[in-house]
Scaffold this active site. Structure first.
Site, PDB file in Angstrom:
ATOM      1  N   THR A  23       4.516   6.396  -5.359  1.00 24.93           N
ATOM      2  CA  THR A  23       4.764   6.732  -3.952  1.00 24.93           C
ATOM      3  C   THR A  23       4.341   5.584  -3.043  1.00 24.93           C
ATOM      4  O   THR A  23       4.832   5.467  -1.924  1.00 24.93           O
ATOM      5  CB  THR A  23       3.948   7.977  -3.549  1.00 24.93           C
ATOM      6  OG1 THR A  23       2.598   7.763  -3.985  1.00 24.93           O
ATOM      7  CG2 THR A  23       4.496   9.244  -4.178  1.00 24.93           C
ATOM      8  N   ASP A  24       3.410   4.748  -3.511  1.00 24.08           N
ATOM      9  CA  ASP A  24       2.779   3.778  -2.588  1.00 24.08           C
ATOM     10  C   ASP A  24       3.775   2.754  -2.045  1.00 24.08           C
ATOM     11  O   ASP A  24       3.735   2.407  -0.865  1.00 24.08           O
ATOM     12  CB  ASP A  24       1.548   3.095  -3.220  1.00 24.08           C
ATOM     13  CG  ASP A  24       1.813   2.297  -4.485  1.00 24.08           C
ATOM     14  OD1 ASP A  24       2.898   2.455  -5.087  1.00 24.08           O
ATOM     15  OD2 ASP A  24       0.922   1.510  -4.877  1.00 24.08           O
ATOM     16  N   GLY A 106      -5.654  -2.945 -19.941  1.00 15.61           N
ATOM     17  CA  GLY A 106      -4.336  -2.476 -20.382  1.00 15.61           C
ATOM     18  C   GLY A 106      -4.252  -0.970 -20.524  1.00 15.61           C
ATOM     19  O   GLY A 106      -3.382  -0.448 -21.213  1.00 15.61           O
ATOM     20  N   SER A 110      -6.390  -0.084 -13.742  1.00 16.98           N
ATOM     21  CA  SER A 110      -6.448  -1.140 -12.746  1.00 16.98           C
ATOM     22  C   SER A 110      -7.555  -2.164 -12.975  1.00 16.98           C
ATOM     23  O   SER A 110      -8.271  -2.544 -12.041  1.00 16.98           O
ATOM     24  CB  SER A 110      -6.567  -0.541 -11.335  1.00 16.98           C
ATOM     25  OG  SER A 110      -6.333  -1.533 -10.391  1.00 16.98           O
ATOM     26  N   SER A 112      -6.879  -5.210 -13.628  1.00 20.83           N
ATOM     27  CA  SER A 112      -6.403  -6.408 -12.919  1.00 20.83           C
ATOM     28  C   SER A 112      -6.622  -6.278 -11.418  1.00 20.83           C
ATOM     29  O   SER A 112      -6.992  -7.251 -10.758  1.00 20.83           O
ATOM     30  CB  SER A 112      -4.918  -6.640 -13.169  1.00 20.83           C
ATOM     31  OG  SER A 112      -4.643  -6.628 -14.522  1.00 20.83           O
ATOM     32  N   ASP A 154      -3.865   0.252  -5.969  1.00 20.86           N
ATOM     33  CA  ASP A 154      -5.006  -0.159  -6.795  1.00 20.86           C
ATOM     34  C   ASP A 154      -6.079  -0.853  -5.955  1.00 20.86           C
ATOM     35  O   ASP A 154      -7.273  -0.577  -6.078  1.00 20.86           O
ATOM     36  CB  ASP A 154      -4.537  -1.109  -7.906  1.00 20.86           C
ATOM     37  CG  ASP A 154      -3.427  -0.507  -8.741  1.00 20.86           C
ATOM     38  OD1 ASP A 154      -3.230   0.726  -8.678  1.00 20.86           O
ATOM     39  OD2 ASP A 154      -2.737  -1.259  -9.454  1.00 20.86           O
ATOM     40  N   TYR A 202       9.132  -0.995 -14.055  1.00 20.69           N
ATOM     41  CA  TYR A 202       8.525  -0.731 -12.740  1.00 20.69           C
ATOM     42  C   TYR A 202       9.401  -1.284 -11.605  1.00 20.69           C
ATOM     43  O   TYR A 202       9.699  -0.578 -10.633  1.00 20.69           O
ATOM     44  CB  TYR A 202       7.131  -1.366 -12.697  1.00 20.69           C
ATOM     45  CG  TYR A 202       6.323  -1.066 -11.449  1.00 20.69           C
ATOM     46  CD1 TYR A 202       5.347  -0.068 -11.446  1.00 20.69           C
ATOM     47  CD2 TYR A 202       6.516  -1.776 -10.264  1.00 20.69           C
ATOM     48  CE1 TYR A 202       4.594   0.202 -10.304  1.00 20.69           C
ATOM     49  CE2 TYR A 202       5.775  -1.502  -9.125  1.00 20.69           C
ATOM     50  CZ  TYR A 202       4.815  -0.520  -9.155  1.00 20.69           C
ATOM     51  OH  TYR A 202       4.081  -0.247  -8.019  1.00 20.69           O
TER      52      TYR A 202
HETATM   53  C1  GLA Z   1       0.711   0.602 -10.581  1.00 17.58           C
HETATM   54  C2  GLA Z   1       0.865  -0.183  -9.283  1.00 17.58           C
HETATM   55  C3  GLA Z   1       0.536   0.690  -8.082  1.00 17.58           C
HETATM   56  C4  GLA Z   1       1.301   2.009  -8.113  1.00 17.58           C
HETATM   57  C5  GLA Z   1       1.154   2.669  -9.475  1.00 17.58           C
HETATM   58  C6  GLA Z   1       2.010   3.914  -9.593  1.00 17.58           C
HETATM   59  O1  GLA Z   1      -0.631   0.913 -10.789  1.00 17.58           O
HETATM   60  O2  GLA Z   1       0.011  -1.313  -9.288  1.00 17.58           O
HETATM   61  O3  GLA Z   1       0.795  -0.013  -6.889  1.00 17.58           O
HETATM   62  O4  GLA Z   1       2.639   1.824  -7.773  1.00 17.58           O
HETATM   63  O5  GLA Z   1       1.504   1.792 -10.526  1.00 17.58           O
HETATM   64  O6  GLA Z   1       1.586   4.873  -8.699  1.00 17.58           O
END
Ligand code: GLA
Length: 347
Positions: A23-24, A106, A110, A112, A154, A202
């Site tokens: 959604t972001d 991985g 998050s 990274s 993230d 993605y």
């Molecule tokens: C990854 C991306 C985020 C977000 C999520 C899914 O973590 O880095 O920005 O889009 O996927 O919600």
């Protein structure tokens, strides 16, 4: 090497998303928490125009000539993030230090994103930047390092986390509202498989959302009845996920505030179904893990968390109900621990 300043130590937590995935990047809503797994960067400025970092996760150090250029070709791959952060900050002062991580790599938690934030703080972002500005510069660095048009979830979660709370992110207004997590339940996370968004579909999902928005306008403002103008079944399904997911985040916040954990769990599971069927970012292993959790007594609901394509599933559960999973505690966001200026105090 000749150290040229005081030692600095920064920490930045990973994140897990309770609900509100994919959604972001359309300015929608998400409800992550910063977790008690973190990246720590320690180091000191040096006179040479080189930024050198060792990592406890990779035998090959990052060694970046400053000013940083050629980010996408930097080796080893983890050093791209280092170069991108240095470039975003216009860093022209050398640095030597180390990176330590307790964020599983991985796993979609998050690591990274947390690396970017901890580094940005270590390299001086806290002097003169707000947390929001740091989140945005780290997002730009993440895009430059990976070529993936990721959203700001993230970085916002890592910077804005709050002890005992999830944080409601509005990724359009870039506002943050802490939402207390229930004391009578645990957030548990089960690792399923390794994943990376680099090379995943993605970017294709981001493009699908853009294409849907060409037809019906911003998805963050769309209602389910607006979706009928989408004639392409794939775009319709992708857009339906985003529109219904934003709604589920809103309902989830209300349910948390009202202590209605059954509804929170139901919304989490509905989110998984939408990510699986409409957004098609689940895997059979993630689906199986969600099913197992949902048939475990004491589990309110479960879903894949983060980008999908592997990674982890998250569940809300009664304490002790799930044994073979990580229990995540919600912690405060990133900070300068020693040395430098602590942006928390500058705001
Ligand atoms: C990854 C991306 C985020 C977000 C999520 C899914 O973590 O880095 O920005 O889009 O996927 O919600």
């Amino acid at each position: 090497m000749s150290p040229a300043g005081e030692r600095i130590e920064t920490r930045a937590p990973g994140r897990v998303n309770l609900i509100g995935d994919h959604t972001d990047y359309t300015g929608g809503l998400a409800l992550p928490l910063a977790i008690d797994r973190q990246i720590v960067v320690r180091g000191v400025d040096r006179d040479e125009l080189v930024l050198t970092l060792t990592s406890d996760q990779d035998p090959t150090p990052a060694s970046i000539q400053l000013p940083a250029v050629g980010i996408a070709d930097t080796e080893p791959p983890w050093a791209r993030r280092v170069a991108a952060i240095a470039a975003e900050l216009g860093r022209e002062q050398g640095f030597i230090g180390s990176v330590e991580s307790t964020v599983p790599i991985g796993a979609g938690l998050s690591s990274s994103g947390a690396l970017g934030v901890a580094l940005a703080l270590a390299l001086g972002a806290s002097a003169g930047h707000s947390r929001l500005e740091i989140a945005l510069l780290c997002q730009r660095a993440q895009q430059a390092a990976t070529g993936v048009p990721a959203g700001v979830l993230d970085e916002m979660a890592s910077l804005h986390g709050l002890d005992g709370h999830a944080v409601l992110l509005d990724c359009h207004d870039l506002t943050v509202e802490p939402v207390p997590l229930p004391e009578e339940a645990q957030v548990v996370v089960k690792y399923v498989s390794h994943r990376t968004v680099v090379g995943s579909p993605y970017s294709d999902r981001v493009a699908a959302c853009r294409a849907a928005e060409e037809v019906i306008g911003p998805l963050r403002l769309a209602r389910t009845q607006d979706l009928s103008s989408l004639t392409d079944p794939v775009l319709l399904a992708r857009a339906r996920h985003v529109v219904t997911e934003n709604d589920r985040v809103r309902q989830c916040v209300e349910a948390l505030k009202g202590g209605d954990l059954v509804t929170v769990g139901r919304l989490m599971t509905a989110s998984h179904v939408s990510l699986r069927d409409d957004y098609e970012v689940s895997t059979s292993d993630l689906d199986a893990a969600v099913e197992t959790l949902n048939s475990t007594p004491g589990v309110y609901g479960a879903r894949l968390t983060g980008a999908g394509f592997g990674g982890c599933v998250i569940a809300l559960a009664a304490p002790g109900a799930v044994n073979d999973a990580w229990v995540m505690r919600a912690v405060d966001g990133a900070e300068v621990v020693t040395g430098g200026s602590n942006y928390y105090r500058d705001l």
